[in-house]
Design a protein around this motif. Sequence first.
Motif, PDB file in Angstrom:
ATOM      1  N   ILE A 208     -61.453  52.410  -4.590  1.00  0.00           N
ATOM      2  CA  ILE A 208     -60.633  51.244  -4.931  1.00  0.00           C
ATOM      3  C   ILE A 208     -59.432  51.687  -5.767  1.00  0.00           C
ATOM      4  O   ILE A 208     -58.298  51.263  -5.521  1.00  0.00           O
ATOM      5  CB  ILE A 208     -61.461  50.173  -5.671  1.00  0.00           C
ATOM      6  CG1 ILE A 208     -62.512  49.578  -4.717  1.00  0.00           C
ATOM      7  CG2 ILE A 208     -60.561  49.073  -6.230  1.00  0.00           C
ATOM      8  CD1 ILE A 208     -63.524  48.675  -5.382  1.00  0.00           C
ATOM      9  N   CYS A 209     -59.667  52.574  -6.745  1.00  0.00           N
ATOM     10  CA  CYS A 209     -58.570  53.085  -7.579  1.00  0.00           C
ATOM     11  C   CYS A 209     -57.571  53.885  -6.746  1.00  0.00           C
ATOM     12  O   CYS A 209     -56.384  53.929  -7.074  1.00  0.00           O
ATOM     13  CB  CYS A 209     -59.120  53.960  -8.708  1.00  0.00           C
ATOM     14  SG  CYS A 209     -60.009  53.054  -9.984  1.00  0.00           S
ATOM     15  N   SER A 210     -58.045  54.522  -5.670  1.00  0.00           N
ATOM     16  CA  SER A 210     -57.152  55.283  -4.793  1.00  0.00           C
ATOM     17  C   SER A 210     -56.328  54.370  -3.898  1.00  0.00           C
ATOM     18  O   SER A 210     -55.213  54.700  -3.509  1.00  0.00           O
ATOM     19  CB  SER A 210     -57.958  56.249  -3.916  1.00  0.00           C
ATOM     20  OG  SER A 210     -58.543  57.258  -4.691  1.00  0.00           O
TER      21      SER A 210
ATOM     22  N   ARG B 276     -64.893  48.761 -15.209  1.00  0.00           N
ATOM     23  CA  ARG B 276     -65.295  47.388 -14.867  1.00  0.00           C
ATOM     24  C   ARG B 276     -65.957  47.350 -13.489  1.00  0.00           C
ATOM     25  O   ARG B 276     -66.942  46.647 -13.281  1.00  0.00           O
ATOM     26  CB  ARG B 276     -64.060  46.488 -14.918  1.00  0.00           C
ATOM     27  CG  ARG B 276     -64.330  45.041 -14.626  1.00  0.00           C
ATOM     28  CD  ARG B 276     -64.918  44.338 -15.851  1.00  0.00           C
ATOM     29  NE  ARG B 276     -65.280  42.990 -15.527  1.00  0.00           N
ATOM     30  CZ  ARG B 276     -64.506  41.927 -15.709  1.00  0.00           C
ATOM     31  NH1 ARG B 276     -63.316  42.070 -16.234  1.00  0.00           N
ATOM     32  NH2 ARG B 276     -64.919  40.736 -15.376  1.00  0.00           N
ATOM     33  N   LEU B 277     -65.426  48.135 -12.550  1.00  0.00           N
ATOM     34  CA  LEU B 277     -65.971  48.156 -11.189  1.00  0.00           C
ATOM     35  C   LEU B 277     -67.384  48.735 -11.136  1.00  0.00           C
ATOM     36  O   LEU B 277     -68.237  48.217 -10.419  1.00  0.00           O
ATOM     37  CB  LEU B 277     -65.048  48.943 -10.256  1.00  0.00           C
ATOM     38  CG  LEU B 277     -63.758  48.242  -9.856  1.00  0.00           C
ATOM     39  CD1 LEU B 277     -62.781  49.236  -9.246  1.00  0.00           C
ATOM     40  CD2 LEU B 277     -64.052  47.114  -8.880  1.00  0.00           C
ATOM     41  N   ILE B 278     -67.642  49.814 -11.879  1.00  0.00           N
ATOM     42  CA  ILE B 278     -68.968  50.444 -11.787  1.00  0.00           C
ATOM     43  C   ILE B 278     -70.062  49.607 -12.439  1.00  0.00           C
ATOM     44  O   ILE B 278     -71.245  49.886 -12.250  1.00  0.00           O
ATOM     45  CB  ILE B 278     -68.982  51.894 -12.339  1.00  0.00           C
ATOM     46  CG1 ILE B 278     -68.616  51.947 -13.811  1.00  0.00           C
ATOM     47  CG2 ILE B 278     -68.100  52.792 -11.503  1.00  0.00           C
ATOM     48  CD1 ILE B 278     -68.761  53.319 -14.449  1.00  0.00           C
ATOM     49  N   LYS B 279     -69.693  48.569 -13.168  1.00  0.00           N
ATOM     50  CA  LYS B 279     -70.694  47.653 -13.735  1.00  0.00           C
ATOM     51  C   LYS B 279     -71.229  46.682 -12.692  1.00  0.00           C
ATOM     52  O   LYS B 279     -72.248  46.046 -12.900  1.00  0.00           O
ATOM     53  CB  LYS B 279     -70.093  46.866 -14.910  1.00  0.00           C
ATOM     54  CG  LYS B 279     -69.824  47.716 -16.123  1.00  0.00           C
ATOM     55  CD  LYS B 279     -69.208  46.897 -17.233  1.00  0.00           C
ATOM     56  CE  LYS B 279     -68.882  47.779 -18.436  1.00  0.00           C
ATOM     57  NZ  LYS B 279     -68.208  47.028 -19.492  1.00  0.00           N
TER      58      LYS B 279
ATOM     59  N   GLY C 223     -70.732  51.952  -6.946  1.00  0.00           N
ATOM     60  CA  GLY C 223     -70.903  53.185  -7.695  1.00  0.00           C
ATOM     61  C   GLY C 223     -69.568  53.843  -7.972  1.00  0.00           C
ATOM     62  O   GLY C 223     -68.506  53.326  -7.607  1.00  0.00           O
ATOM     63  N   PRO C 224     -69.606  55.011  -8.606  1.00  0.00           N
ATOM     64  CA  PRO C 224     -68.367  55.717  -8.939  1.00  0.00           C
ATOM     65  C   PRO C 224     -67.518  56.084  -7.718  1.00  0.00           C
ATOM     66  O   PRO C 224     -66.289  56.054  -7.793  1.00  0.00           O
ATOM     67  CB  PRO C 224     -68.846  56.980  -9.653  1.00  0.00           C
ATOM     68  CG  PRO C 224     -70.223  56.693 -10.103  1.00  0.00           C
ATOM     69  CD  PRO C 224     -70.780  55.676  -9.164  1.00  0.00           C
ATOM     70  N   LYS C 225     -68.155  56.412  -6.597  1.00  0.00           N
ATOM     71  CA  LYS C 225     -67.373  56.788  -5.416  1.00  0.00           C
ATOM     72  C   LYS C 225     -66.604  55.598  -4.859  1.00  0.00           C
ATOM     73  O   LYS C 225     -65.436  55.722  -4.497  1.00  0.00           O
ATOM     74  CB  LYS C 225     -68.277  57.392  -4.339  1.00  0.00           C
ATOM     75  CG  LYS C 225     -68.743  58.782  -4.691  1.00  0.00           C
ATOM     76  CD  LYS C 225     -69.501  59.428  -3.565  1.00  0.00           C
ATOM     77  CE  LYS C 225     -69.927  60.824  -3.989  1.00  0.00           C
ATOM     78  NZ  LYS C 225     -70.612  61.542  -2.937  1.00  0.00           N
ATOM     79  N   VAL C 226     -67.249  54.438  -4.787  1.00  0.00           N
ATOM     80  CA  VAL C 226     -66.563  53.230  -4.295  1.00  0.00           C
ATOM     81  C   VAL C 226     -65.480  52.813  -5.288  1.00  0.00           C
ATOM     82  O   VAL C 226     -64.374  52.436  -4.896  1.00  0.00           O
ATOM     83  CB  VAL C 226     -67.566  52.086  -4.041  1.00  0.00           C
ATOM     84  CG1 VAL C 226     -66.852  50.781  -3.729  1.00  0.00           C
ATOM     85  CG2 VAL C 226     -68.514  52.446  -2.910  1.00  0.00           C
TER      86      VAL C 226
END
Length: 188
Positions: free
Chosen positions: A87-89, A72-75, A80-83
């Motif tokens: 957030i997941c970390s 959901r975040l990368i949409k 991007g995937p790093k950010v």
Amino acid sequence: MIVGLSGSIVHKEPSLVHIDVGGVVYEVFISLHTFSAIGNDETKLFTRHIVREDAQLLFGFLDMAEKKMFERLIKISGVGPKVATAICSTYTPNQFATLVNNKDINGVKKVPGIGPKSAGRILVELSGFDAELMSSEQVPKTKAFNEASEALQALGFKKDKISKALSSCSSEDTSLLVKEALKLLQTI
């Protein structure tokens, strides 16, 4: 599309693991929560395969809720995937859903690499994310759970917040569930 890997861990760092799957070793980027939860031998991860002009990247997750949060975040434009991994970390899916529900811009800004504009955009884009997350979780609907939910509704609390609070409670007795949920509802 690679949607999951099961194999033995060859190398492990806080941001990535190398997993040997039948003689082929995959590099999988992971969050800090996944890093701390996996062991050093065998593992099974849900993955998101991202193909770019210059790379093919795999991002791994121990639970489906974290994967859904990442996807959901990368949409979101500018995330991007790093950010999304940062957030997941920083937050579990439940913690992040609470931030979004409370529109806590300062909480989102605590994530490395996110400023005020990005935090605001994330909160706007993800309105309703917490409800989506709660509907995807398997909350046991026992008789005590239903009775506690009805009691809390009678006290004037909203169903979505009640469900969120009760899913965090561990008791199986109605009165204890209500007491635990009331404590949690004060913080939500």
